[in-house]
Enzyme design. Sequence first.
Site, short mmCIF file in Angstrom:
data_model
loop_
_atom_site.label_atom_id
_atom_site.label_comp_id
_atom_site.label_asym_id
_atom_site.label_seq_id
_atom_site.Cartn_x
_atom_site.Cartn_y
_atom_site.Cartn_z
N LYS A 45 -45.80 -67.68 2.11
CA LYS A 45 -45.33 -66.44 1.50
C LYS A 45 -43.90 -66.63 1.03
O LYS A 45 -43.01 -66.99 1.83
CB LYS A 45 -45.41 -65.27 2.48
CG LYS A 45 -46.81 -64.69 2.63
CD LYS A 45 -46.77 -63.28 3.19
CE LYS A 45 -48.14 -62.63 3.10
NZ LYS A 45 -48.12 -61.21 3.53
N ASP A 138 -44.61 -51.75 9.04
CA ASP A 138 -45.41 -51.73 7.81
C ASP A 138 -46.88 -51.99 8.11
O ASP A 138 -47.51 -52.86 7.50
CB ASP A 138 -44.87 -52.78 6.82
CG ASP A 138 -45.38 -52.54 5.39
OD1 ASP A 138 -45.84 -51.40 5.11
OD2 ASP A 138 -45.33 -53.47 4.58
N PRO A 141 -53.62 -51.53 5.74
CA PRO A 141 -54.81 -52.40 5.64
C PRO A 141 -54.51 -53.76 5.02
O PRO A 141 -55.17 -54.75 5.36
CB PRO A 141 -55.76 -51.59 4.76
CG PRO A 141 -55.38 -50.16 5.00
CD PRO A 141 -53.88 -50.19 5.17
#
Length: 901
Positions: A45, A138, A141
């Site tokens: 990431k 945070d 889904p």
Amino acid sequence: MNDLVDRLTAALADRYAIEGQLGQGGMATVYLAHDVKHNRKVAVKVLRPELSAILGGERFLKEIEVTANLQHPNILPLYDSGEADSFLYYVMPYVEGESLRDRLDREKQLAVEEAIEIARAVAGALDFAHQRGVIHRDIKPENILLQAGQALVADFGIALALSAAAGAGTRLTETGLSIGTPHYMSPEQASADRELDGRTDVYSLGAMLYEMLVGQPPFVGPSAQAIVAKILTEDPPPVSKDRAAVPPHTDAAIQMSLAKLPADRFTSAASFAAALVNPAFTRASTAMTAAPAAAVPSATSFRHAAFAVGFAVVGVIVGFLLLGGNESEPQVVRFGLRVPAGQRLDIRPGEDAPFAISPDGTLIVYAAIDSGAARSRLYIRRLDQIEGVALAGTEDAVAPFFSPDGLWVGFTTAEDEKLKKVPVTGGPPITLADDVQNQFGSGSWGDDGYIAYISSSFALSRVSGAGGLPEVLVDSAGVGLLWPSVLPGGDAVLIQTCTAGCSQTDLAVLDVASGAIDVVVPGGARGWYTESGHLVYTTGEGAVYGVEFDAGRRVVTGSPVPLLDNVRAFFSGSRLSISRSGTMIYLPGAAETGFQVVEVDRSGRETVVVARTGRYAHPRWSPHKDRIAMSVTGDDGSQIWIYDIASETLSQLTVEGDNVRPTWSPDGDRVAFYSTRSDASDLYWIPADGSGPAERVAEGEDTENPGTTFWTRDGAWIVFDGNVEGVPQENIYAVGTGDDRTRQDVIATGAEEETGAVSPNGEWVAYGSDESGQWQVYVRPFMAPGGRWLISTGGAGVPLWTSDTEVVYVDYPTQSLIAATLEFGSAVRVSERTRLFGSARYAFSESSPQYDVARDGESFLVLSGDQDRSIETEAHRGPQLVYGDRAADGGAGREIGVSSE
């Protein structure tokens, strides 16, 4: 964009080979990469350049490192993080699955049970992080990954880094990014409150569960501002308004999680998880009402809690020994534990203890049956708590055991013989292996990550606790291998060897590489290794010993010291579990040699009929269901006894020879049975009230290997099976009850046949046969010509009739009692098969019915293992591991080792 990718590829080339983009979000872009050093796929990431510029590498790396310390089954771990050519990145495992967002986009709504289990798994991860001072901030889904049925929480730390930057006065609004996602923001997040705690994650989790059940979040709107306005001013409609299948207590728990004020929510994610599955929970409950989910306390907290449990909660202290008066000297603490009212331990004949203790001695897991329930499930309990928390998805679990880190519980399933694992904090169980032996061998999870277990062929096998293909380590090769316990390093396994029909058992060490087996304790039954350097082992009589043991050389180096002499034992096993730290949990009592007689309805609900335990076999109801005939084994051999249900009295009917397998006459006046009072096992009958002597029915007909007896409903025949003189295989015969008592062949095909049960109308006989190469149940006309029809599938036996059109039998692969509805015509056809209840926890023999059916076909008489509701544990304090005499008067203790506390 290509320039950025090229720069990133070049910057990470020495560590990660970028293979392509997986996705892009508001904060980062995710790339699939190859980890050059470890030869594995990973997800990299990379933060957006504008975020990287605002955060700065030092702050980002400082905050993101908290994720590296969150090691939990439901938290996606952090492999690496860093800064390269102005890129800030972090590296995680590549998950070959999908996100919860992908799943919801495809299905909109999830099944109620599945949604709750996902939420409970996430709650477990959050509670773990919250206890370490880490808030996610945070939960949504997109940050929940689903892999092999397991929920993994991703992106711990990145919101923390952003929040830290915001707290330092950085203008994050310039990036167009807010911390948190509007649909799942708590009111305090939406109002930019900087003082957040774990309750903000509880709100977000509640909102996410709301969407899983309803199909959309609690608040929706045309813009982020509109959504935030609703979060701050409106109450969401109850989940049940749109989803009637959601239980009221679950709906109430979700409503409480979405309270506007943090003070009105659950105080912990664990409390929220517990309330979701607690039928007694209401909206008026407080966070203290819902039992907290299991968490692993420190050794220090456990040592103090042990006394609190004993006195304040359980109220029973069996005794403790002090060696000297110095506080630093060791203590042995012993206290009783009881499962809550309305539960009982699921103790099954021949299977391992239905409980286990965690490696650090702070948690227990146990299998229990709730009042009115047909099936057991696992509960996890901290020793400083009064009640355990149910682990969903663990129905019919047997032989639980812990992973070395205490974060997972392994278990086998009684019905389908699978090896599974489940997080101690709850979550969907994961299957690791099939074809597992449920009896005489629970799993043992080594510190090398592999689980050793006994396969159904009694071979020693192992499988990685992370999943993968099982492998056979050693075939039984004529030697029974039971009760594996992995030694440190995983290269050797303590094992019980069973020879000569298990008349001889020894405790041995098996070398994994070579398969060599060396006996270390002749006559030992079962063993465990403790980190103090001792081998603790049991005997078949229920005694427990400790002896110094060199795990490296795999040899005993000292003399055995007796530790306990009252542990419940059975066959070659015992009802005991011991942790690596030396804490024991066990059932006290004598060797298990008996059963209770229990009535079970078609759904599996039990009623105890004969509460006192005994060595009972083949219980049979009288025609009026007021008495029970059964054989009872004692010092005088096996005799027929009659139990009167109303008066609760048990009286002996026979006294001569060995007498087994009773059957009632249709009027209830006589009992027929096999007896060895003559030269062979012959068929006799006797008045049921004992008013006259026994009389041989089939005079002069010698029968070896006596099988099951049935008296036909019209009273004309007694049907039995066995090996008669001159016939090598077992067949089914009948003898008349009138003047002509000549033995008649009922089924004699050359194959082995057993259990010839005649239908109530006397027209059909159901029986078991191995004519196909495996045992199956067939039906054919009784005492009349005709064909035979197969009515079972996959292996079955011991059939009984519940009516003229229904046969029940034990299905061996699923260990279940199956009811087959029959249609009769030119052929016999099975129109329906229905599973009634599991047979694994009862003493169902595969050669003759150890059960009976009531004349109305609605209930069954079965033998159940002794059910005891108490567990005793022993814990230790101080720098030395000490076991003492178990007298409550403070007898002298014996020091057998040193622990690392």
